[in-house]
Design a protein around this motif. Structure first.
Motif, mmCIF file in Angstrom:
data_model
loop_
_atom_site.group_PDB
_atom_site.id
_atom_site.type_symbol
_atom_site.label_atom_id
_atom_site.label_comp_id
_atom_site.label_asym_id
_atom_site.label_seq_id
_atom_site.Cartn_x
_atom_site.Cartn_y
_atom_site.Cartn_z
ATOM 1 N N PRO A 173 7.069 92.338 -12.961
ATOM 2 C CA PRO A 173 6.683 91.922 -11.604
ATOM 3 C C PRO A 173 5.866 90.633 -11.587
ATOM 4 O O PRO A 173 5.736 90.003 -10.550
ATOM 5 N N GLU A 174 5.316 90.210 -12.755
ATOM 6 C CA GLU A 174 4.534 88.980 -12.810
ATOM 7 C C GLU A 174 5.348 87.794 -13.325
ATOM 8 O O GLU A 174 4.801 86.702 -13.486
ATOM 9 N N ASP A 175 6.636 88.005 -13.600
ATOM 10 C CA ASP A 175 7.474 86.917 -14.087
ATOM 11 C C ASP A 175 7.732 85.932 -12.944
ATOM 12 O O ASP A 175 8.366 86.290 -11.940
ATOM 13 N N PRO A 176 7.266 84.664 -13.052
ATOM 14 C CA PRO A 176 7.443 83.730 -11.925
ATOM 15 C C PRO A 176 8.902 83.382 -11.660
ATOM 16 O O PRO A 176 9.235 83.008 -10.535
ATOM 17 N N TRP A 177 9.758 83.481 -12.676
ATOM 18 C CA TRP A 177 11.177 83.196 -12.427
ATOM 19 C C TRP A 177 11.805 84.276 -11.554
ATOM 20 O O TRP A 177 12.672 84.001 -10.726
ATOM 21 N N SER A 178 11.375 85.513 -11.731
ATOM 22 C CA SER A 178 11.911 86.606 -10.918
ATOM 23 C C SER A 178 11.248 86.677 -9.551
ATOM 24 O O SER A 178 11.892 87.044 -8.565
ATOM 25 N N HIS A 179 9.975 86.316 -9.505
ATOM 26 C CA HIS A 179 9.235 86.432 -8.250
ATOM 27 C C HIS A 179 8.399 85.168 -8.021
ATOM 28 O O HIS A 179 7.163 85.203 -8.065
ATOM 29 N N PRO A 180 9.056 84.020 -7.767
ATOM 30 C CA PRO A 180 8.285 82.790 -7.555
ATOM 31 C C PRO A 180 7.372 82.868 -6.343
ATOM 32 O O PRO A 180 6.346 82.195 -6.297
ATOM 33 N N GLU A 181 7.736 83.721 -5.377
ATOM 34 C CA GLU A 181 6.913 83.825 -4.173
ATOM 35 C C GLU A 181 5.523 84.390 -4.494
ATOM 36 O O GLU A 181 4.569 84.186 -3.734
ATOM 37 N N ALA A 182 5.405 85.057 -5.658
ATOM 38 C CA ALA A 182 4.112 85.626 -6.029
ATOM 39 C C ALA A 182 3.101 84.537 -6.365
ATOM 40 O O ALA A 182 1.894 84.798 -6.395
ATOM 41 N N LEU A 183 3.587 83.307 -6.626
ATOM 42 C CA LEU A 183 2.678 82.210 -6.939
ATOM 43 C C LEU A 183 2.008 81.645 -5.699
ATOM 44 O O LEU A 183 1.034 80.898 -5.802
ATOM 45 N N GLU A 184 2.527 81.964 -4.525
ATOM 46 C CA GLU A 184 2.059 81.355 -3.287
ATOM 47 C C GLU A 184 1.093 82.279 -2.560
ATOM 48 O O GLU A 184 1.362 83.471 -2.389
ATOM 49 N N LYS A 185 -0.031 81.716 -2.122
ATOM 50 C CA LYS A 185 -1.003 82.494 -1.374
ATOM 51 C C LYS A 185 -0.692 82.384 0.112
ATOM 52 O O LYS A 185 -0.554 81.286 0.644
ATOM 53 N N THR A 190 -7.329 76.708 3.554
ATOM 54 C CA THR A 190 -7.504 75.439 4.251
ATOM 55 C C THR A 190 -8.369 74.537 3.388
ATOM 56 O O THR A 190 -9.353 75.005 2.795
ATOM 57 N N PRO A 191 -8.036 73.254 3.264
ATOM 58 C CA PRO A 191 -8.892 72.362 2.476
ATOM 59 C C PRO A 191 -10.323 72.365 2.998
ATOM 60 O O PRO A 191 -10.556 72.295 4.210
ATOM 61 N N THR A 192 -11.270 72.466 2.087
ATOM 62 C CA THR A 192 -12.694 72.463 2.436
ATOM 63 C C THR A 192 -13.402 71.422 1.565
ATOM 64 O O THR A 192 -12.863 70.969 0.559
ATOM 65 N N PRO A 193 -14.632 71.042 1.921
ATOM 66 C CA PRO A 193 -15.369 70.104 1.057
ATOM 67 C C PRO A 193 -15.536 70.630 -0.368
ATOM 68 O O PRO A 193 -15.561 69.855 -1.324
ATOM 69 N N GLU A 194 -15.654 71.952 -0.528
ATOM 70 C CA GLU A 194 -15.812 72.524 -1.860
ATOM 71 C C GLU A 194 -14.481 72.589 -2.615
ATOM 72 O O GLU A 194 -14.434 72.395 -3.829
ATOM 73 N N LYS A 195 -13.382 72.851 -1.893
ATOM 74 C CA LYS A 195 -12.050 72.939 -2.502
ATOM 75 C C LYS A 195 -11.063 72.153 -1.647
ATOM 76 O O LYS A 195 -10.291 72.712 -0.862
ATOM 77 N N PRO A 196 -11.038 70.816 -1.810
ATOM 78 C CA PRO A 196 -10.195 69.983 -0.943
ATOM 79 C C PRO A 196 -8.726 69.947 -1.339
ATOM 80 O O PRO A 196 -7.899 69.473 -0.567
ATOM 81 N N LEU A 197 -8.380 70.419 -2.535
ATOM 82 C CA LEU A 197 -6.995 70.398 -3.013
ATOM 83 C C LEU A 197 -6.399 71.794 -2.883
ATOM 84 O O LEU A 197 -6.987 72.780 -3.357
ATOM 85 N N VAL A 198 -5.232 71.892 -2.222
ATOM 86 C CA VAL A 198 -4.568 73.176 -2.032
ATOM 87 C C VAL A 198 -3.158 73.087 -2.606
ATOM 88 O O VAL A 198 -2.345 72.273 -2.164
ATOM 89 N N LEU A 199 -2.869 73.935 -3.603
ATOM 90 C CA LEU A 199 -1.569 73.983 -4.259
ATOM 91 C C LEU A 199 -0.987 75.372 -4.076
ATOM 92 O O LEU A 199 -1.604 76.365 -4.469
ATOM 93 N N ALA A 200 0.185 75.454 -3.459
ATOM 94 C CA ALA A 200 0.839 76.741 -3.181
ATOM 95 C C ALA A 200 -0.124 77.696 -2.483
ATOM 96 O O ALA A 200 -0.118 78.901 -2.748
ATOM 97 N N GLY A 201 -0.955 77.149 -1.610
ATOM 98 C CA GLY A 201 -1.855 77.979 -0.827
ATOM 99 C C GLY A 201 -3.185 78.272 -1.472
ATOM 100 O O GLY A 201 -4.067 78.840 -0.834
ATOM 101 N N ASP A 328 10.179 75.761 -3.543
ATOM 102 C CA ASP A 328 9.337 74.652 -3.117
ATOM 103 C C ASP A 328 7.975 75.164 -2.659
ATOM 104 O O ASP A 328 7.882 76.182 -1.972
ATOM 105 N N PHE A 329 6.935 74.427 -3.065
ATOM 106 C CA PHE A 329 5.572 74.784 -2.695
ATOM 107 C C PHE A 329 4.887 73.594 -2.036
ATOM 108 O O PHE A 329 5.241 72.441 -2.280
ATOM 109 N N ALA A 330 3.874 73.886 -1.236
ATOM 110 C CA ALA A 330 3.156 72.834 -0.518
ATOM 111 C C ALA A 330 2.010 72.290 -1.360
ATOM 112 O O ALA A 330 1.322 73.032 -2.077
ATOM 113 N N PHE A 331 1.807 70.990 -1.235
ATOM 114 C CA PHE A 331 0.695 70.281 -1.858
ATOM 115 C C PHE A 331 -0.094 69.612 -0.739
ATOM 116 O O PHE A 331 0.468 68.871 0.067
ATOM 117 N N VAL A 332 -1.391 69.873 -0.679
ATOM 118 C CA VAL A 332 -2.246 69.270 0.348
ATOM 119 C C VAL A 332 -3.577 68.884 -0.290
ATOM 120 O O VAL A 332 -4.189 69.699 -1.000
#
Length: 401
Positions: A173-185, A190-201, A328-332
């Motif tokens: 169940p943790e294999d990203p090839w079988s379940h890539p959606e598990a990598l996305e939050k 939301t980008p914050t001053p403490e964590k301004p970079l958001v990768l796959a949520g 595909d994942f979002a980068f912000v």
């Protein structure tokens, strides 16, 4: 469909890249009119048939400066967006060369010479190696690798597909090839001053970010077949780099970087003044060299929006996407960026105004910047005599601007 214009070994499994649109005669004619030299016939035929072909992994018979076998897996096409488009007029590529493919897993490129030169004829194929040692600050070292596009295709050797591993008896169940959606939050942070970079949520803290403007004063002289100091032809490259953490230099780790950002194209074809950086938006049109990290996925659909500026401090929003495990994942990124200013070298400080006038096409405003000229430096005996001694120049935003 007409017989394939590719060699049989390639044509047997080549297919058109589904990301690329059908190439209309009108689009091809428009593209050819924009070129200062016509396309060689053998290249044109393949472009018309495929407009970007997926070839499978092919060996080229070359090794790069790191002694790695050079492989390619596609041919670029003619369209408006994305990593798979033909490249012409790049800051790091000679002006008579059309880039038609990249080395697999690298920024190294293959380009087609469109004009006759004293030592090489029109149609020569060049390999541009970013790993080779060079006496200049240019990104690539070029070497001719085929007499024509057709000869280049003929020397490609398709490699067998990687064997498919048998399916596990019990799916992990943790294999990203079988379940890539598990990598996305979901929902995404939301980008914050403490964590301004958001990768796959997922939000990340950063160590810092900087925007750099580099002006090249040593440029290729096609007739002399060498790089020469040409302050009257200076060119500009914009880059943006984000430092995430100390491990970001490892393969696949986040270390977002973008070069060749098409700033001038987004600003009506001219370079922006410092004041215009306060409200600048770049993209998503244009081809960027943008990456998630070292030996990691490319970033596509890039858009950079400057939200505010105070002196050398910017606040920007950088949006893009990247692909991993077939998804595909979002980068912000939304946060502070340090404007490092403008850097270049001159042989004599009296050349500074000439460099700025040629690089920025008259849009440079001296009153916006503070010019710092360093002490003359010796680049060493390995540097060409014409460029051994230089003065480093840095322009930083002026106080109160």
């Amino acid at each position: 469909m007409p017989p394939s214009t590719l060699p049989p070994a390639l044509a047997s499994h080549a297919r058109r890249n589904p990301q690329n649109p059908e190439l209309t005669p009108e689009r091809l004619e428009q593209f050819e009119r924009s070129l200062p030299h016509p396309l060689p016939a053998d290249f044109r035929e393949v472009l018309v048939q495929y407009n970007g072909a997926l070839l499978g992994v092919c060996a080229t018979g070359l090794r790069d400066a790191l002694e790695q076998e050079v492989r390619i897996d596609d041919l670029l096409g003619l369209h408006d967006k994305g990593w798979t488009q033909l490249e012409y007029g790049d800051e790091n590529i000679p002006p008579d060369v059309l880039v038609f493919t990249h080395q697999r897993g690298s920024i190294n490129r293959f380009g087609l010479q469109l004009a006759d030169r004293p030592d090489t004829p029109r149609g020569t194929v060049w390999f541009f190696d970013s790993n080779a040692e060079t006496e200049t600050e240019d990104l690539f070292v070029a070497r001719a690798c085929a007499a024509s596009f057709g000869a280049f295709l003929a020397q490609l050797s398709p490699l067998p597909d990687d064997p498919v591993a048998p399916a596990p008896e019990h799916e992990d169940p943790e294999d990203p090839w079988s379940h890539p959606e598990a990598l996305e939050k979901v929902p995404a942070d939301t980008p914050t001053p403490e964590k301004p970079l958001v990768l796959a949520g997922h939000g990340y803290a950063i160590g810092g970010a900087r925007l750099d403007i580099y002006v090249s004063t040593w440029l290729p002289d096609l007739e002399a077949r060498e790089y020469r100091y040409q302050p009257e032809r200076a060119t500009v490259m914009y880059s943006l780099e984000i430092h995430v953490d100390e491990s970001s230099n490892q393969d696949g780790q986040p270390a977002p970087y973008a070069s060749n950002i098409p700033v001038a194209a987004a600003n009506g074809g001219r370079h922006p003044t410092l004041a215009e950086w306060s409200t600048l938006t770049v993209g998503p049109e244009g081809c960027w060299d943008a990456w998630y990290g070292n030996d990691a996925p490319s970033l596509d659909g890039n858009q950079l929006t400057v939200l505010e500026r105070s002196g050398a401090d910017l606040k920007v929003r950088w949006e893009a996407s990247y692909s991993q495990y077939g998804r595909d994942f979002a980068f912000v990124f939304e946060g502070p960026v340090r404007f490092e200013g403008i850097r270049f070298d001159v042989k004599d400080p009296s050349d500074i105004d000439r460099v700025l006038a040629s690089a920025f096409g008259g849009s440079h405003r001296p009153e916006e910047w503070t010019c710092n000229v360093g002490e003359r430096k010796d680049r060493g005996a390995q540097a060409p005599e014409d460029g051994r001694y230089v003065f480093p120049v840095t322009l930083v935003p002026g106080a109160g601007v």
